[in-house]
Design a protein around this motif. Structure first.
Motif, mmCIF file in Angstrom:
data_model
loop_
_atom_site.group_PDB
_atom_site.id
_atom_site.type_symbol
_atom_site.label_atom_id
_atom_site.label_comp_id
_atom_site.label_asym_id
_atom_site.label_seq_id
_atom_site.Cartn_x
_atom_site.Cartn_y
_atom_site.Cartn_z
ATOM 1 N N ARG A 67 38.246 49.935 37.083
ATOM 2 C CA ARG A 67 39.828 49.577 37.075
ATOM 3 C C ARG A 67 40.785 48.529 36.871
ATOM 4 O O ARG A 67 41.698 48.572 36.960
ATOM 5 N N HIS A 68 39.788 47.632 37.628
ATOM 6 C CA HIS A 68 40.444 45.715 37.389
ATOM 7 C C HIS A 68 40.425 45.677 36.552
ATOM 8 O O HIS A 68 41.050 44.696 36.057
ATOM 9 N N ARG A 69 39.122 45.664 35.292
ATOM 10 C CA ARG A 69 39.480 45.269 33.948
ATOM 11 C C ARG A 69 40.508 46.110 33.103
ATOM 12 O O ARG A 69 41.023 45.394 32.628
ATOM 13 N N GLN A 70 40.429 47.473 33.440
ATOM 14 C CA GLN A 70 41.902 47.835 33.202
ATOM 15 C C GLN A 70 43.169 47.253 33.311
ATOM 16 O O GLN A 70 44.284 46.831 32.382
ATOM 17 N N THR A 71 43.285 46.499 34.520
ATOM 18 C CA THR A 71 44.683 46.599 34.899
ATOM 19 C C THR A 71 44.554 44.441 34.496
ATOM 20 O O THR A 71 45.758 44.502 33.983
ATOM 21 N N ILE A 72 44.011 44.171 34.523
ATOM 22 C CA ILE A 72 43.692 42.938 33.060
ATOM 23 C C ILE A 72 44.030 43.077 32.010
ATOM 24 O O ILE A 72 44.960 42.323 31.322
ATOM 25 N N HIS A 73 43.115 43.819 31.018
ATOM 26 C CA HIS A 73 43.865 43.819 30.210
ATOM 27 C C HIS A 73 45.194 44.111 29.707
ATOM 28 O O HIS A 73 46.331 44.245 29.184
ATOM 29 N N ASP A 74 45.777 45.271 31.022
ATOM 30 C CA ASP A 74 47.503 46.476 30.507
ATOM 31 C C ASP A 74 48.119 44.786 31.412
ATOM 32 O O ASP A 74 49.546 44.439 30.828
ATOM 33 N N LEU A 75 47.948 43.678 31.752
ATOM 34 C CA LEU A 75 48.831 42.283 32.528
ATOM 35 C C LEU A 75 48.201 41.523 31.018
ATOM 36 O O LEU A 75 49.289 40.345 31.563
ATOM 37 N N HIS A 76 47.540 41.463 30.582
ATOM 38 C CA HIS A 76 47.357 40.654 28.711
ATOM 39 C C HIS A 76 46.636 39.203 29.927
ATOM 40 O O HIS A 76 47.187 37.772 29.645
ATOM 41 N N LEU A 77 45.734 39.302 30.519
ATOM 42 C CA LEU A 77 45.606 38.202 31.606
ATOM 43 C C LEU A 77 43.477 37.565 31.285
ATOM 44 O O LEU A 77 42.697 36.984 31.780
ATOM 45 N N GLU A 78 43.357 38.554 29.582
ATOM 46 C CA GLU A 78 41.344 38.520 29.371
ATOM 47 C C GLU A 78 41.245 36.846 28.814
ATOM 48 O O GLU A 78 41.152 36.546 27.845
ATOM 49 N N THR A 79 40.777 36.197 29.962
ATOM 50 C CA THR A 79 40.799 34.763 29.890
ATOM 51 C C THR A 79 39.681 34.081 30.794
ATOM 52 O O THR A 79 38.438 35.302 31.365
ATOM 53 N N GLU A 80 38.810 33.429 30.506
ATOM 54 C CA GLU A 80 37.229 33.248 30.741
ATOM 55 C C GLU A 80 36.817 33.187 31.915
ATOM 56 O O GLU A 80 35.828 33.801 32.641
ATOM 57 N N LEU A 81 37.930 32.217 32.562
ATOM 58 C CA LEU A 81 37.591 31.659 33.532
ATOM 59 C C LEU A 81 38.286 33.265 35.297
ATOM 60 O O LEU A 81 37.394 33.467 35.690
ATOM 61 N N LEU A 82 38.818 34.457 34.429
ATOM 62 C CA LEU A 82 39.315 35.293 35.023
ATOM 63 C C LEU A 82 38.513 36.543 35.616
ATOM 64 O O LEU A 82 37.255 36.755 35.568
ATOM 65 N N SER A 83 37.296 36.369 33.789
ATOM 66 C CA SER A 83 36.459 37.390 33.480
ATOM 67 C C SER A 83 34.848 37.512 34.094
ATOM 68 O O SER A 83 34.330 37.600 34.645
ATOM 69 N N ASN A 84 34.582 36.079 34.311
ATOM 70 C CA ASN A 84 33.533 34.835 35.158
ATOM 71 C C ASN A 84 33.768 35.623 36.876
ATOM 72 O O ASN A 84 33.008 35.592 36.926
ATOM 73 N N ALA A 85 35.073 35.268 36.615
ATOM 74 C CA ALA A 85 34.811 35.963 38.536
ATOM 75 C C ALA A 85 34.629 36.746 38.907
ATOM 76 O O ALA A 85 34.385 37.282 39.630
ATOM 77 N N VAL A 86 35.439 37.901 37.982
ATOM 78 C CA VAL A 86 35.268 39.289 38.047
ATOM 79 C C VAL A 86 33.742 39.825 38.081
ATOM 80 O O VAL A 86 32.879 40.476 38.891
ATOM 81 N N GLN A 87 32.882 38.405 37.057
ATOM 82 C CA GLN A 87 31.518 39.700 36.975
ATOM 83 C C GLN A 87 31.057 38.550 38.378
ATOM 84 O O GLN A 87 29.923 39.557 38.513
ATOM 85 N N GLU A 88 31.317 37.340 38.687
ATOM 86 C CA GLU A 88 30.694 37.467 40.182
ATOM 87 C C GLU A 88 30.675 38.000 40.794
ATOM 88 O O GLU A 88 29.386 38.192 41.540
#
Length: 455
Positions: A67-88
């Motif tokens: 759900r959160h990754r889909q929101t990131i995608h829909d908002l066009h926020l797919e940065t490495e920094l955010l991706s790493n934060a969510v994974q952590e």
């Protein structure tokens, strides 16, 4: 500078997050406290229960993060920094759930660690959404600055140390901070939470530390209403209310604001305003130290459904010193909160209301504490009454209205509502009483009609 706080309903969807970012942009630089996306805290509670049962939680965990990754995608926020934060954050939650599963028990400490995930995800995503729109924003994990004790699930904040930490963090005033609501940390770094809806409290703590001009709580209604709108369909928005009135309503069940929120704001005399994210031009409700009186003696009626009443009485209680103190002390040691207490003048009877989930423990504690009195019949018995509700009529105007209690109970009598217990605080701004669950709607509607009708 202002503090803006956005609840779960305000950040539930991509479209709502975009609207929130616009509101943040109009107040930049500011401090923004966010809750978890709507429904996420409930999902986390279900994950904890799943782990306690020892069943496989991977599908539910995947759904949460999808759900959160889909929101990131829909908002066009797919940065490495955010991706790493969510994974952590996902990795940390997986470890916490594994620990719960191995122990087949969730301690309050582990529960707080798991529940903090929703706010961490929300704040990280909204920070990136602000940056993407050109706002000079940065993520702030409140655990870095809000110091608490280790009362997990309902932590006590060490105000002065937290205020100092927040002020040190705010040396660069050009940035908007997006802050995790609801959470703090102990001296040893363990995550704590303030209780459900505690993000309001976070906003007030930051507001007091920074001496802001106003704290805005953005939700999905037009402020605090005069009664539960699911019961009173013509409930009115309260335009102006005092801190004390707001605290009384919140403690008695009003859901719009978290009760401790008023404390830091009150001591610094910082106005709080409750606003609707979806109707931003609506003025909402202002909460301040004082207000002008209107024609109504009360500002609102609050209700707390499904409480239990513990009653004990006996002629031998008359003249025995410290009975109430012993009750409070015995229950406080097990962190059982008393919602309402009522004692007759003759001292032979006392009753108090608590949450139904705590009844068995409370009864056991009191039987042990008053064993001597029970065995020697100073106390006849300890009785439990369930399926009850608390109603509170609140307003500064009641302090200056003679005979108000009689008038209110006369209204209830005409509707054949039986009042089981009554309590009135020394401030006289709150009259609370206990009635049966099935009489709540009739009671609230008749009282609201009497208090707020133009007639």
């Amino acid at each position: 500078m202002k503090i803006l706080k956005f609840g779960g309903s305000s950040v539930k969807t991509t479209e709502r997050i975009e609207q929130v970012v616009q509101l943040i942009s109009s107040e930049h630089p500011c401090a923004v406290v966010v809750s978890a996306f709507g429904g996420v805290t409930d999902q986390l509670i279900q994950l904890i229960a799943c782990a306690e049962r020892g069943t496989d939680c991977n599908n539910e965990l995947q759904l949460l993060f999808d759900r959160h990754r889909q929101t990131i995608h829909d908002l066009h926020l797919e940065t490495e920094l955010l991706s790493n934060a969510v994974q952590e954050i996902e990795n940390e939650l997986s470890v916490t759930l594994s620990t719960i599963a191995n122990q087949k028990k969730c301690t309050p400490q582990l529960k707080d660690a798991a529940l903090s995930v929703g706010e961490q995800l929300s704040a990280n995503i909204i920070t990136e959404a602000c940056i993407e729109k050109g706002i000079n924003a940065t993520y702030l994990d409140a655990r870095k600055v809000i110091l608490t004790d280790n009362h997990f699930g309902n932590a006590f904040v060490h105000y002065q140390k937290s205020y100092n930490n927040i002020r040190n963090e705010w040396k660069d005033e050009s940035k908007t901070r997006i802050i995790t609501g609801f959470i703090g940390a102990t001296k040893s770094g363990d995550t704590t939470t303030f209780g459900r809806s505690g993000s309001d409290y976070t906003a007030s703590i930051f507001g007091a530390a920074l001496d802001v001009k106003e704290i805005e709580i953005w939700t999905d209604v037009n402020g605090i209403l005069s009664a539960d709108p699911n019961v009173v369909f013509d409930a009115k928005t309260i335009s102006h209310i005092t801190y004390e009135e707001a605290m009384e309503l919140a403690h008695a069940g009003a859901k719009v604001i978290f009760p401790p929120t008023m404390i830091p704001a009150l001591y610094k005399s910082i106005p709080i305003r409750i606003k609707n994210t979806f109707e931003p031009d609506n003025p909402g409700t202002a909460i301040t130290q004082d207000r002008l009186r209107d024609d109504h003696f009360a500002v609102g009626i609050s209700s707390l459904y499904n409480v239990s009443l513990i009653r004990f009485q006996g002629a031998g209680m008359v003249g025995r010193f410290g009975v109430i103190g012993r009750v409070f002390d015995a229950l406080a040691k097990k962190k059982i909160n008393i919602i309402l207490v009522s004692q007759v003048f003759s001292e032979h009877s006392i009753c108090f209301a608590i949450q139904p989930a705590e009844v068995d423990l409370a009864e056991s504690i009191l039987k042990e504490e008053f064993l001597f009195e029970l065995e020697n019949h100073f106390i006849d018995s300890i009785k439990i009454e369930n399926d009850l509700s608390l109603i509170a009529v609140v307003g500064e105007g009641m302090r200056h209205t003679p005979g108000i209690s009689g008038k209110l109970f006369s209204v209830l009598g005409k509707k054949n509502v039986n009042v089981i217990a009554i309590a009135q605080g020394s401030s006289e701004r709150n009259i609370s009483f206990i009635i049966k669950n099935d009489e709540v709607k009739s009671a609230i509607r008749s009282l609201h009609q009497y208090i707020f009708s133009d007639n």
